[in-house]
Design an enzyme around this catalytic site. Structure first.
Site, PDB file in Angstrom:
ATOM      1  N   LYS A  25      25.446   5.934  -4.850  1.00  0.00           N
ATOM      2  CA  LYS A  25      26.558   6.876  -4.581  1.00  0.00           C
ATOM      3  C   LYS A  25      26.694   7.949  -5.652  1.00  0.00           C
ATOM      4  O   LYS A  25      27.795   8.271  -6.084  1.00  0.00           O
ATOM      5  CB  LYS A  25      27.877   6.121  -4.389  1.00  0.00           C
ATOM      6  CG  LYS A  25      27.883   5.201  -3.157  1.00  0.00           C
ATOM      7  CD  LYS A  25      29.259   4.659  -2.807  1.00  0.00           C
ATOM      8  CE  LYS A  25      29.250   3.773  -1.574  1.00  0.00           C
ATOM      9  NZ  LYS A  25      28.568   2.485  -1.727  1.00  0.00           N
ATOM     10  N   ARG A  26      25.588   8.552  -6.054  1.00  0.00           N
ATOM     11  CA  ARG A  26      25.631   9.608  -7.043  1.00  0.00           C
ATOM     12  C   ARG A  26      25.990  10.931  -6.384  1.00  0.00           C
ATOM     13  O   ARG A  26      25.869  11.098  -5.164  1.00  0.00           O
ATOM     14  CB  ARG A  26      24.270   9.736  -7.763  1.00  0.00           C
ATOM     15  CG  ARG A  26      23.789   8.464  -8.498  1.00  0.00           C
ATOM     16  CD  ARG A  26      24.762   7.966  -9.540  1.00  0.00           C
ATOM     17  NE  ARG A  26      24.189   6.975 -10.433  1.00  0.00           N
ATOM     18  CZ  ARG A  26      24.574   5.698 -10.537  1.00  0.00           C
ATOM     19  NH1 ARG A  26      25.557   5.223  -9.771  1.00  0.00           N
ATOM     20  NH2 ARG A  26      24.013   4.896 -11.418  1.00  0.00           N
TER      21      ARG A  26
END
Lengths: 305, 305
Positions: free
Chosen positions: B105-106
């Site tokens: 989830k960058r």
């Protein structure tokens, strides 16, 4: 920690955080060469070179800025060796008395966010507490909503830690979602500002600012002023100064009437300053960084008058 | 890689990804004890225990599921030792032929996103290429807009890699931002769905699905059906099944008329299954996980008919 940060900004008259976002192209050849001799694995050699470079920057500025902001992506790109370099950089900066803003932009559902919260809260293992990351503040991404933030605000309730939550980011694409107009008449970023204010409302320190801060890009002067009025108890971390185009003049509306309320980040403008002025060479990494901080301080303080 | 993933799902009749999100409480005492004997540093001991636990899960399921999805937060919580365990887990799963969805989830501004993109694109150091993370897919957070995604889609243009971008997440707080109604009449998550579709429109593979997928939570059946209609070329990674409350019945609308279009994640429901049934004990971690996968497969396939 927000009170400490504001105290240090005031003592030093320096609302500046140095972004430690190194790329190998800004590290002098003398450091790279030595690191490659010492570490045969290229991922270790490059990671250690970044740490050595960061130490020169830190040594040159630790007495004139309150904080540094390592951007974890620039280390994470090298895998585990890079993550180790990120932590080593933080440890060194803390030894020098600097406040650490870990630019990690994490965000996940509640049970997972609890795990990420070890960045500021540490972790218990077999009955003992550890603090593997050592950050004082972290940046967070709010796309997943309030329950993704709660594990972090819970830590802020009992520990001297703080957060900066993305509201209006400095990049051109920030408008794709953040500037959309809601049915309520607010923009998405204004709605997010209201949520961030509410998440931080019970965490306000002695200077009137909450431990829950916001990220507001220097590249959007009008929105910055709007947000300063909208969230009077929210401290701003301001990226986008310098290399990304923002200047002191753009930031007048970001500060409050007492000249506080922001910490402004510059990364390449400080850390790569040695490459941008023919007065400096590869032995002047620190000198150039220090001069860049002093120039930035002047630019900011002149525009605050 | 999206074509490989769909091929494997079809071959195994198993649209299932096993989430490797271990906590120490789900690791049998025999593994913890041995690891503590081998590694004196508690952060190393706990991290190595997670790897050993993951290997038992992987050994038990690698021939009946196409993919695993390690959640990096569960490793990152232990600092550098944990990150190493994340990478070791991925290496082992790849040896067993599994496709890796790195749940990271960058999301960051373009220049920083380029650094994060090493998760799927690898990194060049001193003229040589390295792939320190080894993920095939990663999850991304789109709050920063299109230019935060481009470095990843650029990699997908030339390499067999893929993305799952957050659209509608499985947690209760997802509504705080994602369900807001825009002036256009769309909700934020619908608008995001349209952006994700457009980012992936030139990356569609032979099964009609793009390398740019979406995360759509199992806990929102109506929204899932809406999104399936809205984004016919977008493959879904579906969290929220099992422990979070979603069931096969809730997912009927998430699949297309050919019974494809999704990979459904279960984490604790599979990895901690040994603790939930008195038939099993701490020597049956793998047996219990395999039975849980088979039951999940049955639940999903029955509801697809």
């Amino acid at each position: 920690m927000i009170d400490n940060l504001i105290n240090r900004i005031t003592e030093l008259n320096s609302p500046i955080v140095v972004g430690l976002d190194p790329t190998i192209s800004m590290v002098p050849e003398r450091i790279v060469k030595k690191s490659r001799e010492e570490y045969k694995c290229p991922l270790n050699a490059v990671s250690k070179a970044l740490v050595k470079f960061n130490r020169e920057i830190i040594d040159a500025v630790y007495d004139i800025v309150p904080a540094v902001k390592p951007q974890i992506a620039m280390y994470e790109r090298f895998g585990n060796a890079g993550v180790k370099a990120y932590i080593e950089t933080i440890n060194y900066a803390k030894e020098k008395g600097l406040i650490i803003i870990g630019d990690i932009k994490r965000g996940d559902i509640a049970s997972t966010a609890e795990a990420y919260a070890s960045h500021i809260g540490g972790v218990e293992v077999f009955g003992d507490k550890f603090d593997p990351w050592q950050e004082d503040f972290v940046t967070l991404n709010p796309y997943l909503g309030g329950d993704s933030i709660t594990p972090f605000t819970d830590i802020c309730e009992t520990q001297e830690k703080g957060l900066f939550i993305l509201v209006k980011t400095s990049n051109a694409g920030s408008g794709d979602l953040q500037d959309l107009e809601l049915k309520s008449g607010l923009s998405v970023y204004e709605h997010m500002a209201d949520m961030v204010s509410s998440w931080g409302k019970n965490l306000i320190g002695k200077h009137g600012y909450s431990k829950v801060g916001a990220v507001v890009g220097a590249t959007h002067p009008a929105q910055g002023q709007n947000l300063r009025n909208r969230m009077p108890n929210t401290f701003f971390l301001v990226p986008g100064y310098g290399a990304q185009g923002g200047s002191g003049k753009d930031l007048q509306g970001f500060f409050d009437t007492n000249g506080i309320g922001c910490i402004v980040n510059s990364s390449r403008g400080i850390t790569a300053a040695w490459q941008k002025d023919s007065c400096f060479g590869e032995n002047n990494v620190g000198d150039a960084a220090r001069e860049a901080v002093i120039a930035m301080k002047k630019d900011l303080n002149e525009n605050l008058k």
